[in-house]
Design an enzyme around this catalytic site. Structure first.
Site, PDB file in Angstrom:
ATOM      1  N   HIS A 272     131.315  -9.134 -11.628  1.00  0.00           N
ATOM      2  CA  HIS A 272     131.821  -8.362 -10.490  1.00  0.00           C
ATOM      3  C   HIS A 272     133.296  -8.718 -10.228  1.00  0.00           C
ATOM      4  O   HIS A 272     134.168  -7.836 -10.209  1.00  0.00           O
ATOM      5  CB  HIS A 272     130.964  -8.667  -9.256  1.00  0.00           C
ATOM      6  CG  HIS A 272     131.412  -7.981  -7.995  1.00  0.00           C
ATOM      7  ND1 HIS A 272     130.799  -6.857  -7.495  1.00  0.00           N
ATOM      8  CD2 HIS A 272     132.424  -8.258  -7.132  1.00  0.00           C
ATOM      9  CE1 HIS A 272     131.413  -6.467  -6.383  1.00  0.00           C
ATOM     10  NE2 HIS A 272     132.398  -7.317  -6.137  1.00  0.00           N
ATOM     11  N   GLU A 273     133.556 -10.016 -10.050  1.00  0.00           N
ATOM     12  CA  GLU A 273     134.937 -10.437  -9.764  1.00  0.00           C
ATOM     13  C   GLU A 273     135.842 -10.154 -10.954  1.00  0.00           C
ATOM     14  O   GLU A 273     137.021  -9.836 -10.794  1.00  0.00           O
ATOM     15  CB  GLU A 273     134.986 -11.911  -9.370  1.00  0.00           C
ATOM     16  CG  GLU A 273     134.154 -12.282  -8.134  1.00  0.00           C
ATOM     17  CD  GLU A 273     134.441 -11.436  -6.903  1.00  0.00           C
ATOM     18  OE1 GLU A 273     135.548 -10.889  -6.796  1.00  0.00           O
ATOM     19  OE2 GLU A 273     133.539 -11.310  -6.033  1.00  0.00           O
ATOM     20  N   HIS A 276     137.201  -6.701 -10.654  1.00  0.00           N
ATOM     21  CA  HIS A 276     138.366  -6.694  -9.753  1.00  0.00           C
ATOM     22  C   HIS A 276     139.592  -7.263 -10.474  1.00  0.00           C
ATOM     23  O   HIS A 276     140.690  -6.717 -10.404  1.00  0.00           O
ATOM     24  CB  HIS A 276     138.093  -7.577  -8.521  1.00  0.00           C
ATOM     25  CG  HIS A 276     137.189  -6.959  -7.483  1.00  0.00           C
ATOM     26  ND1 HIS A 276     137.466  -5.757  -6.878  1.00  0.00           N
ATOM     27  CD2 HIS A 276     136.026  -7.398  -6.922  1.00  0.00           C
ATOM     28  CE1 HIS A 276     136.510  -5.469  -5.983  1.00  0.00           C
ATOM     29  NE2 HIS A 276     135.617  -6.453  -5.999  1.00  0.00           N
ATOM     30  N   GLU A 302     136.516  -1.615  -5.714  1.00  0.00           N
ATOM     31  CA  GLU A 302     135.088  -1.942  -5.792  1.00  0.00           C
ATOM     32  C   GLU A 302     134.413  -1.179  -6.943  1.00  0.00           C
ATOM     33  O   GLU A 302     133.425  -1.668  -7.507  1.00  0.00           O
ATOM     34  CB  GLU A 302     134.421  -1.620  -4.446  1.00  0.00           C
ATOM     35  CG  GLU A 302     133.019  -2.171  -4.275  1.00  0.00           C
ATOM     36  CD  GLU A 302     132.950  -3.682  -4.058  1.00  0.00           C
ATOM     37  OE1 GLU A 302     134.016  -4.339  -3.954  1.00  0.00           O
ATOM     38  OE2 GLU A 302     131.819  -4.217  -4.004  1.00  0.00           O
TER      39      GLU A 302
END
Lengths: 509, 509
Positions: A272-273, A276, A302
């Site tokens: 997820h990170e 980003h 996101e």
């Protein structure tokens, strides 16, 4: 068309000023990162002072008479259109932030800072006491401050629009309402069908073992590297709450949290990170030292994290390649089959806590918050009505009722920070991610087979070119239209859910 | 005596401005620490921009019209003496820095930054080619810039005094010359006697083993903790070159470098940096967010690091307690005796490289640099004469002649940074450390026996009270006089060397 000497001087001075402000903001990002990773325990008090001083300096530069003069000159018709494309975008974006800053009375900002500093402590206390009543008075004040902020900024239809604009420029209630209506109409039945399917995937092999921190970190780093995250321009560290933070395309910091009983959660949050972080690393480097080097909106940001976390990281294709590697790293996982593992990481279960929820229920959690926030800001709900409204909506959408406020309206930090209008960007991210991934597969029919061979770079390169490179030169709406050929369309996400979970739980739409 | 309303307003605004400047400087310290520890490889270019922007902002605030107005008001006779002691010290110290900043033409500063950025690269290249000639042109320019800086600052006797003042406020050539003369007269014969003693301590067991990084770091952390370094207000990390860096008494970062063949060097550098760090942690916390919270001078700072590194960390008392612990941690060290270990870590040998030298020869290395720097700045030596002068002085004081410039005049980074006048503070640190430690033992005759029992906190507490707490409220000269009852006196250091090394090498003075 030639720019005049005055314009050339102004644009150069303007850019230099913007660069300085961005240097300060990059430094603020480092102060924040360090606070969560390596700062010694006792360092907090003076760190807060440093952060406040830098925030003040960058605010002062942003609203300085010099900035006002440059923008007045550069935004004139006859001047703006003669600038190169990047300079035009920079004037537009900095001008937008300048206008918002100028509209915000400094006393209101200060009151917000003071109130939320206090509110955060009260929220921690109230949550630990599971007592919403304790939080009510300060929340009432925060809502009133947000309402005053909305009035100061101005809006066309709902005061909530002015708050949304802070996180997703241009987004309105008028656009969001039908999106959430569709999600409700399509996802609530899916959830009910899943619950009635009688199939409950096993998960014990995932989250009841012992998987040492160091090995988990190494596995996450390996996957991030294969995704294309550049470790010469970034890092992965441990922090209590996972986040990513960048100050240029050359320095992007990711953090994750490791639960040694759980083999999946740290990897999932790393991916997820990483999504980003790869957005920040992937912007055209010429945009560095300007706000154009940032993601264009929270929703698009996101979408990048959700795409890697869910569209990729919870897919059968991904795990057909990585499960054997995970098993080699953690022999304790044993010889669990791909199907069993895939079902396990995609278990669906209504739960009280948003951050622990699955792909199907996640947006229902957001809907609860969106509807309550909007009503509070529009003045159609009173603060003391929140717990009851929360319980009713949870029952309505998810079929469960929280036993107390800590698993209800007190679970999220956002309101105590003063943030209203932030939650919807999570759902936008989910919707965009499905729409982008659908387009990626259409343009490259081999994509899933590439992923199933551990080739993640084809996807990364596509994201770089299509979404990351432009940075903030294009708005969210422009990017979505350009990349997918249509505006935001929630159908892609809904179809993705029904197809994926229909198959896992053997149900028909 | 009462202060007027105008004065009260001015001192409050003055303190707020000083606090902001200090917040920025603390942030600059973090940017520097991160650069050397965790920053990703590619982050350098934008980190340099961030550092330059913050330096500019803090310089602008320091020399702002507001600062000038406050200082003009607060330094008036009839105003200054009515302030409380801390405010007086703050006005004095900030005023001193303000005056220096105002005297420095901004063009000269900029030329220095540009020249030294370039010079650093040239120095790296020249050193790798062992060719001083390559470094000559840019060094000539740096010397000329330093001469201009000295003229701008003003001085009474030697232009070198103006440069010394930057690092050790108030220090002059007139004070230093006799100090170095004494060191030369007393240490050169000691070194010759040691060489003629026929005793060459073994060192292979110290630096020809294998001592893993992690275990070395843990041992260093244990010793630092027992010295009294507060790990809730500080850290120890790895960096290519050991340093310490603090932004408040609550946040002090140490770094060390580990050579896995050598069991002593990382610990020794950790104790050195720990001495610096405990100085920063030990200042009266009320002085935080002001320059008074820093060490009073580089010489006094270095006295704290040298005291722990050498007076303690190379003493028989310390090792009588810690050698068994070291042996338990590193079984490979075997059953080497205390005497053999003690002699090994105190081996004396003339060598070319300052940073690898021992307690006896270290200050002779500094003397070479002091004499050459002074002559260059005073204009009595030309740049192209440096290698020859270097060789002659090394032969004269140490009895050895470098084979090439990399083990001669190109070994140190300082000149390429533009720093002239810095080296003598290393020697001052050595001298102060012996004078302080002598006083500590006189006031507490049990000190050495406490150390030999692993009780290091008695010494730490004494240093806190006598030296650290005042921060920059007192000058170096005032502290030395107050603590030891006399001004700087090199005899303590010389006596310490003769006594310690006389015993080890069985020689008489």
């Amino acid at each position: 068309m030639q720019t005049s000497t005055a314009t050339t001087a102004s644009i150069m001075a303007f850019q230099a000023l913007v660069n300085e402000i961005h240097d300060i903001q990059g430094t603020q990002a480092l102060l924040g990162w360090d606070l969560e990773t390596y700062m010694p325990e006792k360092g907090g008090a003076f760190r807060a002072k440093q952060m406040a001083t830098l925030a003040k300096i960058s605010h002062n530069l942003m609203t300085s008479p010099e900035m006002e003069d440059h923008l007045r000159h550069l935004r004139q018709p006859g001047v703006l259109e003669k600038l190169d494309t990047m300079s035009q975008a920079l004037v537009r974006e900095v001008g937008r932030v300048f206008d918002k800053s100028k509209k915000t009375p400094i006393e209101l900002l200060q009151e917000m800072v003071e109130t939320t500093t206090e509110a955060h402590k009260i929220w921690v206390e109230a949550r630990s006491n599971k007592n919403f009543k304790q939080f009510e008075p300060v929340l009432r004040k925060i809502i009133s401050l947000n309402q005053r902020m909305a009035e100061a900024q101005g809006y066309e239809e709902s005061p909530y629009d002015a708050l949304l604009d802070e996180y997703e420029p241009g987004l309105t209630v008028k656009q969001l309402d039908p999106v959430f209506a569709k999600l409700k109409a399509d996802i609530v039945p899916l959830l009910q069908a899943i619950q009635q399917s009688g199939h409950t995937p096993e998960t014990g092999f995932i989250n009841e073992g012992f998987f040492p921190v160091e090995k988990q970190l190494q596995f996450s780093q390996m996957v991030l590297r294969e995704m294309g995250f550049d470790f010469e321009a970034g890092r992965l560290d441990l922090a209590p709450h996972p986040f990513s933070s960048g100050s240029s395309t050359m320095d992007v910091r990711l953090t994750t949290r490791v639960d040694e009983r759980d083999v999946f959660s740290a990897l999932s949050s790393s991916m997820h990170e990483g999504g980003h972080g790869m957005y920040e690393q992937g912007v055209n480097p010429a945009l560095n030292r300007t706000p154009l080097a940032e993601g264009t909106s929270l929703g698009i940001h996101e979408s990048q994290s959700r795409l890697w976390e869910n569209q990729v990281g919870r897919s059968r294709a991904f795990w057909s390649h990585y499960l054997p590697k995970l098993q080699a790293t953690f022999p304790e996982l044993g010889s669990v089959s791909l199907e069993k593992f895939y079902s396990g990481i995609n278990r669906v279960r209504p739960s009280f806590i948003r951050v622990e929820s699955d792909e199907v229920t996640y947006n229902l959690h957001i809907m609860v918050r969106y509807e309550i926030e909007k009503a509070l800001i529009e003045g159609t709900m009173k603060v003391n009505e929140v717990p009851e409204a929360w319980a009713a909506k949870m029952q309505d959408y998810l079929g469960i009722t929280p036993a107390h406020d800590a698993e209800g309206a007190l679970q999220d930090i956002h309101w105590s920070h003063g943030s209203f209008g932030y939650f919807p960007t999570y759902t936008l991210g989910n919707l965009y991610s499905a729409q982008f991934f659908h387009t990626a597969k259409q343009q490259n029919p081999a994509l899933e087979s590439q992923i199933s061979q551990g080739n993640l770079l084809a996807l990364k390169t596509w994201l770089n070119q299509e979404i990351h490179a432009v940075g903030k030169m294009e708005s969210a709406a422009t990017i979505v239209q350009r990349v997918t050929g249509e505006p935001l369309n929630a159908s892609y996400f809904v179809d993705y859910l029904w197809q994926k979970y229909g198959e896992i739980f053997n149900i028909q739409r």
